[in-house]
Design a protein around this motif. Structure first.
Motif, mmCIF file in Angstrom:
data_model
loop_
_atom_site.group_PDB
_atom_site.id
_atom_site.type_symbol
_atom_site.label_atom_id
_atom_site.label_comp_id
_atom_site.label_asym_id
_atom_site.label_seq_id
_atom_site.Cartn_x
_atom_site.Cartn_y
_atom_site.Cartn_z
ATOM 1 N N GLN A 194 1.007 -1.427 -0.111
ATOM 2 C CA GLN A 194 0.119 -0.084 0.045
ATOM 3 C C GLN A 194 0.908 1.216 -0.142
ATOM 4 O O GLN A 194 0.609 2.282 -0.751
ATOM 5 C CB GLN A 194 -0.908 0.041 1.297
ATOM 6 N N ARG A 195 1.920 1.226 0.806
ATOM 7 C CA ARG A 195 2.826 2.174 0.834
ATOM 8 C C ARG A 195 3.510 2.696 -0.562
ATOM 9 O O ARG A 195 3.545 3.843 -1.035
ATOM 10 C CB ARG A 195 3.948 2.185 1.903
ATOM 11 N N ILE A 196 3.846 1.434 -1.181
ATOM 12 C CA ILE A 196 4.387 1.786 -2.558
ATOM 13 C C ILE A 196 3.645 2.431 -3.619
ATOM 14 O O ILE A 196 3.743 3.279 -4.417
ATOM 15 C CB ILE A 196 5.214 0.813 -3.244
ATOM 16 N N SER A 197 2.169 1.848 -3.429
ATOM 17 C CA SER A 197 1.247 2.153 -4.309
ATOM 18 C C SER A 197 0.813 3.840 -4.007
ATOM 19 O O SER A 197 0.798 4.478 -5.231
ATOM 20 C CB SER A 197 -0.224 1.355 -4.280
ATOM 21 N N ARG A 198 0.727 4.160 -2.987
ATOM 22 C CA ARG A 198 0.462 5.517 -2.522
ATOM 23 C C ARG A 198 1.598 6.343 -3.096
ATOM 24 O O ARG A 198 1.375 7.351 -3.694
ATOM 25 C CB ARG A 198 0.244 5.881 -1.082
ATOM 26 N N ALA A 199 2.903 5.926 -2.968
ATOM 27 C CA ALA A 199 3.850 6.912 -3.260
ATOM 28 C C ALA A 199 3.882 7.201 -4.622
ATOM 29 O O ALA A 199 4.295 8.101 -5.307
ATOM 30 C CB ALA A 199 5.181 6.134 -3.016
ATOM 31 N N LYS A 200 3.680 5.947 -5.450
ATOM 32 C CA LYS A 200 3.499 5.959 -7.170
ATOM 33 C C LYS A 200 2.558 7.056 -7.567
ATOM 34 O O LYS A 200 2.839 7.758 -8.657
ATOM 35 C CB LYS A 200 3.276 4.738 -7.775
ATOM 36 N N ALA A 201 1.532 6.820 -6.901
ATOM 37 C CA ALA A 201 0.224 7.840 -7.014
ATOM 38 C C ALA A 201 0.713 9.113 -6.936
ATOM 39 O O ALA A 201 0.179 10.267 -7.568
ATOM 40 C CB ALA A 201 -0.824 7.176 -6.478
ATOM 41 N N ARG A 202 1.296 9.459 -5.689
ATOM 42 C CA ARG A 202 1.677 10.704 -5.351
ATOM 43 C C ARG A 202 2.637 11.623 -6.439
ATOM 44 O O ARG A 202 2.505 12.650 -6.479
ATOM 45 C CB ARG A 202 2.369 10.749 -3.827
ATOM 46 N N ILE A 203 3.606 10.560 -6.869
ATOM 47 C CA ILE A 203 4.446 11.026 -7.915
ATOM 48 C C ILE A 203 3.878 11.571 -9.159
ATOM 49 O O ILE A 203 4.178 12.694 -9.854
ATOM 50 C CB ILE A 203 5.518 9.999 -8.168
ATOM 51 N N LYS A 204 2.775 10.848 -9.483
ATOM 52 C CA LYS A 204 2.137 11.058 -10.594
ATOM 53 C C LYS A 204 1.266 12.335 -10.559
ATOM 54 O O LYS A 204 1.540 13.228 -11.353
ATOM 55 C CB LYS A 204 1.329 10.004 -11.038
ATOM 56 N N THR A 205 0.593 12.417 -9.431
ATOM 57 C CA THR A 205 -0.261 13.295 -9.157
ATOM 58 C C THR A 205 0.434 14.836 -9.049
ATOM 59 O O THR A 205 0.064 15.751 -9.611
ATOM 60 C CB THR A 205 -0.944 13.112 -7.814
#
Length: 438
Positions: free
Chosen positions: A157-168
């Motif tokens: 979950q942490r990695i998924s959130r980090a990727k989404a944050r980078i994209k956003t």
């Protein structure tokens, strides 16, 4: 139809290609398409395609190029299918695989660019490290979770959130300008350290205990990061400390495994097999740092202190010549700035050598709540219980350490140490263990 030996060759080729090429492939995909999910998923799909095709078609002459081309095709197909596509993805779609890339910063290294993107300040330090280990180090979610001492689902979950944050946030996949490098250095160094550690002490079943592709890549990138930093800055000092730590650790690689593939403890290693060129380079760099701070160990940062501890080991011609008083003092300085359970555990090991196993065991027993799921805690406790004359308790601690061992070489070492303990016997001749009745 491919025979069994052919299948083994194919499996080996796929494993080797994944090990050696993953980071370059993902970094190149990220540069071109600007999306971490697309890069990671299409690279994984390309390897899955290799698993299907190579046993039938044979291993291609250039496996890395085959995977790269396949991943690019899958990325383009994916972009074709997606209705929403930003301008950068449209432009990437139009590019041919061999077309020149856009300017990406003043250091021409895809992997370093990806590291700096993953270590952007929009993410917390912990998220920067986890994301980079996945994207750059190619570590599995379970391996990263083990490094952080958290559950696999939590880490996913942490990695998924980090990727989404980078994209956003629209983070650019470039090496930042010189004035913007320093705010990201702490995360970058932490990532490189963990990548190196995974290579030097690789985890997982049926893996090489030492992955030189990871250790050598971490050293290469550490040199590049150090070249980016202002000379004599605090960041430069820590980058130098990390490089020294890697060099001195890497120097012991050839002595770290026995001929039978068992882990060899530091005090049992053949020191003539240590790489003196790496040791000399590391100690020379460390001496420069020590001179710059007046040899005050309390002025050293975390990586510099770890480097200094390793330098004590590297300088001792025999294990019995090790200056344990110096190591205890260095760990004391390290614990003041990093009072983590692992640092305290390692300091206890040094105290066992300098003072007594009983004193060390009292310290280790206080760490059980924090390190109950960590193999090193149980292995250390087993050794100390053995030294303090509690063989049955030591055997139980070895058993738990074997259960948690991260690779076969470590498990083999722990089993040998456990089996060297003589069995104890009750008065009626029945073998007993601590906590059991005969």
């Amino acid at each position: 139809m491919t025979g069994r030996s052919g299948m083994v060759d194919v499996d080996h080729a796929i494993s080797r290609t994944h090990r050696e090429e993953w980071t370059l492939i993902v970094a190149g995909l990220v540069r071109r398409y600007g999306d971490l999910d697309i890069a990671e998923e299409t690279a994984a799909e390309a390897f899955a395609t290799a698993v299907e095709r190579w046993p039938v078609d044979g291993v291609p002459p250039n496996p890395g190029a085959w995977i790269t081309t396949t991943a690019h095709r899958k990325a383009i197909d994916r972009l074709r299918r997606e209705a929403r596509r930003d301008d950068k993805q449209r432009e990437a779609f139009m590019l041919q695989g061999d077309s020149p890339a856009e300017p990406t910063g003043y250091i021409d290294d895809d992997r370093l660019r990806l590291i700096f993107a993953c270590c952007h300040p929009v993410l917390s330090i912990q998220d920067r490290i986890a994301l980079t280990l996945r994207m750059v180090g190619g570590l599995t979610v379970s391996e990263i979770a083990r490094a952080f001492l958290v559950q696999q689902a939590t880490m996913g979950q942490r990695i998924s959130r980090a990727k989404a944050r980078i994209k956003t946030a629209g983070v650019p996949f470039t090496v930042p300008e010189r004035e913007d490098v320093q705010p990201r250095v702490a995360g970058v160094l932490a990532v490189l350290y963990l990548i190196f550690n995974e290579g030097y002490f690789a985890s997982g079943e049926n893996v090489d205990p030492i992955r030189r592709d990871l250790t050598e890549e971490a050293i290469r990138l550490a040199r590049l990061v150090r070249a980016l930093l202002p000379k004599d800055s605090d960041e430069d000092a820590e980058a130098t400390g990390l490089l020294v730590l890697m060099l001195l650790t890497q120097a012991r690689s050839d002595a770290r495994l026995s001929a039978g593939g068992e882990l060899v403890r530091l005090d049992e290693q053949d020191r003539t097999a240590w790489d003196r060129l790496l040791i000399n380079e590391g100690i020379a760099l460390l001496d420069e740092r020590l001179e710059a701070c007046g040899r005050d160990i309390h002025a050293l940062g975390r990586y510099q202190l770890l480097a200094a501890i390793n330098a004590v080991h590297a300088s001792a011609p025999r294990a019995q010549d090790t200056d344990w008083a110096r190591i205890v003092a260095l760990y004391g300085a390290l614990e003041r700035i990093d009072p983590s359970p692992i640092v305290r555990l390692n300091r206890a090991i040094a105290i066992s050598e300098y003072d007594s196993p009983d004193v060390a065991l009292a310290i280790v027993d206080q760490l059980g709540d924090d390190l109950a799921g960590h193999h090193a805690f149980h292995a250390t406790r087993a050794e100390l219980l053995r030294l303090t004359g509690r063989p049955d308790a030591a055997r139980g601690a070895y058993d738990r350490a074997v259960e948690l061992a991260v690779n076969g070489a470590e498990a083999a070492h722990l089993i040998r140490r456990r089996d060297q303990i003589p069995a104890t016997h009750a008065t009626d001749g029945t073998t007993t263990h601590e906590g059991e009745t005969a």
